[in-house]
Design a protein around this motif. Structure first.
Motif, PDB file in Angstrom:
ATOM      1  N   VAL A 192      -4.487 -44.831 -77.163  1.00  0.00           N
ATOM      2  CA  VAL A 192      -3.598 -43.694 -77.073  1.00  0.00           C
ATOM      3  C   VAL A 192      -2.615 -43.941 -75.933  1.00  0.00           C
ATOM      4  O   VAL A 192      -2.967 -44.487 -74.895  1.00  0.00           O
ATOM      5  N   SER A 193      -1.365 -43.566 -76.155  1.00  0.00           N
ATOM      6  CA  SER A 193      -0.338 -43.705 -75.123  1.00  0.00           C
ATOM      7  C   SER A 193       0.675 -42.592 -75.290  1.00  0.00           C
ATOM      8  O   SER A 193       0.876 -42.065 -76.393  1.00  0.00           O
ATOM      9  N   ILE A 194       1.306 -42.233 -74.190  1.00  0.00           N
ATOM     10  CA  ILE A 194       2.338 -41.201 -74.191  1.00  0.00           C
ATOM     11  C   ILE A 194       3.518 -41.739 -73.405  1.00  0.00           C
ATOM     12  O   ILE A 194       3.360 -42.184 -72.267  1.00  0.00           O
ATOM     13  N   ARG A 195       4.689 -41.687 -73.994  1.00  0.00           N
ATOM     14  CA  ARG A 195       5.898 -42.190 -73.333  1.00  0.00           C
ATOM     15  C   ARG A 195       7.054 -41.218 -73.562  1.00  0.00           C
ATOM     16  O   ARG A 195       6.992 -40.390 -74.490  1.00  0.00           O
ATOM     17  N   PRO A 196       8.090 -41.308 -72.731  1.00  0.00           N
ATOM     18  CA  PRO A 196       9.240 -40.417 -72.936  1.00  0.00           C
ATOM     19  C   PRO A 196       9.930 -40.701 -74.267  1.00  0.00           C
ATOM     20  O   PRO A 196       9.957 -41.832 -74.756  1.00  0.00           O
ATOM     21  N   GLY A 197      10.533 -39.671 -74.837  1.00  0.00           N
ATOM     22  CA  GLY A 197      11.274 -39.827 -76.075  1.00  0.00           C
ATOM     23  C   GLY A 197      12.604 -40.527 -75.855  1.00  0.00           C
ATOM     24  O   GLY A 197      13.028 -40.760 -74.727  1.00  0.00           O
ATOM     25  N   ASP A 198      13.265 -40.842 -76.955  1.00  0.00           N
ATOM     26  CA  ASP A 198      14.543 -41.540 -76.862  1.00  0.00           C
ATOM     27  C   ASP A 198      15.611 -40.687 -76.183  1.00  0.00           C
ATOM     28  O   ASP A 198      16.398 -41.178 -75.364  1.00  0.00           O
ATOM     29  N   GLU A 199      15.666 -39.414 -76.503  1.00  0.00           N
ATOM     30  CA  GLU A 199      16.660 -38.522 -75.899  1.00  0.00           C
ATOM     31  C   GLU A 199      15.995 -37.446 -75.052  1.00  0.00           C
ATOM     32  O   GLU A 199      16.398 -37.189 -73.928  1.00  0.00           O
ATOM     33  N   ARG A 200      14.968 -36.816 -75.581  1.00  0.00           N
ATOM     34  CA  ARG A 200      14.247 -35.771 -74.863  1.00  0.00           C
ATOM     35  C   ARG A 200      12.835 -35.711 -75.421  1.00  0.00           C
ATOM     36  O   ARG A 200      12.497 -36.369 -76.408  1.00  0.00           O
ATOM     37  N   GLY A 201      12.000 -34.923 -74.762  1.00  0.00           N
ATOM     38  CA  GLY A 201      10.627 -34.795 -75.228  1.00  0.00           C
ATOM     39  C   GLY A 201       9.801 -36.036 -74.952  1.00  0.00           C
ATOM     40  O   GLY A 201      10.183 -36.921 -74.166  1.00  0.00           O
ATOM     41  N   VAL A 202       8.641 -36.087 -75.591  1.00  0.00           N
ATOM     42  CA  VAL A 202       7.742 -37.225 -75.426  1.00  0.00           C
ATOM     43  C   VAL A 202       7.262 -37.695 -76.801  1.00  0.00           C
ATOM     44  O   VAL A 202       7.367 -36.966 -77.786  1.00  0.00           O
ATOM     45  N   ILE A 203       6.732 -38.918 -76.811  1.00  0.00           N
ATOM     46  CA  ILE A 203       6.162 -39.493 -78.028  1.00  0.00           C
ATOM     47  C   ILE A 203       4.725 -39.892 -77.708  1.00  0.00           C
ATOM     48  O   ILE A 203       4.490 -40.768 -76.875  1.00  0.00           O
ATOM     49  N   ALA A 204       3.782 -39.246 -78.360  1.00  0.00           N
ATOM     50  CA  ALA A 204       2.368 -39.583 -78.212  1.00  0.00           C
ATOM     51  C   ALA A 204       1.951 -40.423 -79.399  1.00  0.00           C
ATOM     52  O   ALA A 204       2.183 -40.047 -80.550  1.00  0.00           O
ATOM     53  N   THR A 205       1.327 -41.577 -79.117  1.00  0.00           N
ATOM     54  CA  THR A 205       0.967 -42.532 -80.166  1.00  0.00           C
ATOM     55  C   THR A 205      -0.537 -42.737 -80.173  1.00  0.00           C
ATOM     56  O   THR A 205      -1.123 -43.055 -79.123  1.00  0.00           O
ATOM     57  N   LEU A 206      -1.130 -42.567 -81.329  1.00  0.00           N
ATOM     58  CA  LEU A 206      -2.554 -42.828 -81.524  1.00  0.00           C
ATOM     59  C   LEU A 206      -2.680 -44.012 -82.484  1.00  0.00           C
ATOM     60  O   LEU A 206      -2.300 -43.928 -83.658  1.00  0.00           O
ATOM     61  N   THR A 207      -3.184 -45.148 -81.949  1.00  0.00           N
ATOM     62  CA  THR A 207      -3.271 -46.383 -82.721  1.00  0.00           C
ATOM     63  C   THR A 207      -4.724 -46.620 -83.115  1.00  0.00           C
ATOM     64  O   THR A 207      -5.616 -46.646 -82.262  1.00  0.00           O
ATOM     65  N   PHE A 208      -4.937 -46.814 -84.409  1.00  0.00           N
ATOM     66  CA  PHE A 208      -6.308 -46.994 -84.909  1.00  0.00           C
ATOM     67  C   PHE A 208      -6.696 -48.459 -85.029  1.00  0.00           C
ATOM     68  O   PHE A 208      -7.878 -48.785 -85.065  1.00  0.00           O
ATOM     69  N   THR A 209      -5.739 -49.339 -85.097  1.00  0.00           N
ATOM     70  CA  THR A 209      -6.031 -50.777 -85.120  1.00  0.00           C
ATOM     71  C   THR A 209      -5.424 -51.370 -83.862  1.00  0.00           C
ATOM     72  O   THR A 209      -4.185 -51.506 -83.784  1.00  0.00           O
TER      73      THR A 209
END
Length: 447
Positions: free
Chosen positions: A428-445
């Motif tokens: 799992v990782s959380i990073r800033p969005g391209d313009e605003r907000g954030v992008i949370a990524t859940l990787t299963f592999t």
């Protein structure tokens, strides 16, 4: 801005595994080298000092003997009693000897009374070294010369012998240090191997202290046994507490589920009543999933089953749509519909639900997009973004972001997500969005 992800281990075990053994070996080598070098230096210094004192004492006695021989012979003869020494006599009535001295040994004419060291190279390029004793009177000059070439050759041989002695004893110290370190570290390595071999499968682990002698390692093993016993009791009480809480909560949750299903089965329900009953039903399901996931986390056990990511995400989005309360926020789902992960829906619902819940909580307007990709799912929001401080601390238990304000929550949601990811091998990782907000990524592999 840096990406927030699960913390990496601070140190690598293999890199530091043999540091103590190496310290012992290096200590032995340094001790052997320093002692041998000090002994060699002291031996050479003592030899030089004693040799100089003996030679100068003999030369002074030869000067006295030469003067006495000169006096007894009435100036006709001068003799050095020691065979290795040569005596020279120069008087004003001996111009040939004075010229020879100036030609062969020009530096001798300038020497004052006492013992002097003379060294250099002769006409053939061979090195020479003399000790010259000088005694000058108005009537005559006396010189006693002692050839130090043989002594210098002996000194060079002694230095080579001392040098090789330092090398040999340093190598012996290395061998002795390696052997001693192996003997000293064997019980510690055995203790570490037994600790690594224990995986916690036994509620009552085998004591370590009886396998080691009553020394420092034995005391360490005894302390570890005591710590293991206390830790086992704490873990056991924690598991029992979790099991008891889970059991006691399941009963009222089952009652709530049954009552909700009965009420929903009634025909002609008012629309507002129906929405509230459906909200109660979703809350009961979320509580059941959370209790099951936390119980598995406390036991460090994986649940069995498989889950369709898109279906679970749609259920979660539908649940949050009913709770928006007029907030101008769109909840959307896009991407693959056939992604299936090897985990029960309860665990996936808790992990993905926390990410979606945070996105909905901190986005006051705009949209929250859940995008299902190949082996991963992203939650993209239009919230206030992510600060550097938040990026470094989001997954710490109890941490609340700078934009939390007075919102409800204890700061444990993302901590639970990271623990679930560790249990199931996700990332799992959380990073800033391209313009605003954030992008949370859940990787299963893991990639």
């Amino acid at each position: 801005m840096p990406e927030a992800a699960l913390p990496e281990p601070v140190r690598k075990r293999g890199r530091y595994r043999r540091r103590l053994r190496s310290r012992i070996i290096v200590s032995f080598v340094l001790l052997g080298f320093c002692l041998t070098a000090l002994f060699a230096f002291a031996t050479n210094w003592a030899r030089q000092r004693v040799e100089n004192q003996l030679v100068e004492d003999v030369m002074n006695r030869n000067l006295d003997a030469s003067w006495q021989s000169y006096a007894r012979s009435g100036g006709a003869d001068v003799m050095a009693p020691v065979q290795q020494m040569r005596a020279f006599l120069i008087r004003p009535d001996m111009p040939d000897r004075l010229n020879s001295l100036r030609r062969d040994f020009p530096e001798w004419e300038r020497l004052q009374d006492g013992i002097h060291n003379i060294s250099g190279e002769d006409a053939d390029g061979k090195p020479f070294s003399y000790k010259v004793g000088v005694r000058k009177t108005p009537d005559a000059w006396f010189f006693i010369a002692y050839d130090m070439s043989q002594a210098l050759r002996g000194e060079q041989q002694l230095k080579r012998a001392l040098f090789f002695s330092v090398i040999v004893f340093s190598l012996l110290s290395l061998v002795l240090g390696w052997w001693s370190a192996s003997r000293v570290m064997r019980p510690v390595s055995d203790l570490a191997a037994r600790l690594r071999a224990y995986r916690g499968g036994n509620a009552h682990p085998e004591p370590l202290a009886p396998r080691f002698p009553d020394d420092e390692v034995g005391q360490l093993a005894e302390a570890l046994d005591d710590y293991s016993s206390r830790l086992t009791e704490v873990v056991q009480r924690d598991r029992e507490f979790n099991a008891d809480v889970s059991h006691e909560l399941r009963t009222p949750l089952a009652v709530i589920r049954g009552a909700t299903e009965l009420l929903l089965a009634r025909p002609g329900l008012d629309e507002k009543v129906l929405q509230r009953l459906q909200r109660i039903q979703r809350a009961e399901q979320q509580c059941t999933d959370l209790i099951g996931s936390l119980l598995l986390l406390s036991r460090n056990e994986r649940g069995q089953g498989s889950s369709n990511v898109a279906r679970v995400a749609e259920q979660l989005l539908e649940s949050h749509r009913a709770q928006l309360g007029g907030k101008p926020l769109e909840l959307e789902l896009e991407g693959e519909r056939d992604l299936v992960v090897d985990a029960p829906e309860a665990a996936l619902s808790v992990a993905l639900g926390n990410l979606i819940g945070n996105a909905v909580k901190y986005s006051q307007e705009g949209r929250v997009l859940v995008r299902v990709g190949a082996g991963m799912v992203e939650v993209i929001d239009t919230g206030p973004g992510l600060s550097e401080k938040d990026a470094a601390s989001l997954f710490q238990r109890g941490y609340r972001g700078t934009h939390a304000g007075y919102s409800q929550g204890g700061g444990i949601g993302l901590s639970i997500v990271s623990r679930l990811c560790t249990l199931y091998g996700w990332q799992v990782s959380i990073r800033p969005g391209d313009e605003r907000g954030v992008i949370a990524t859940l990787t299963f592999t893991p990639g």
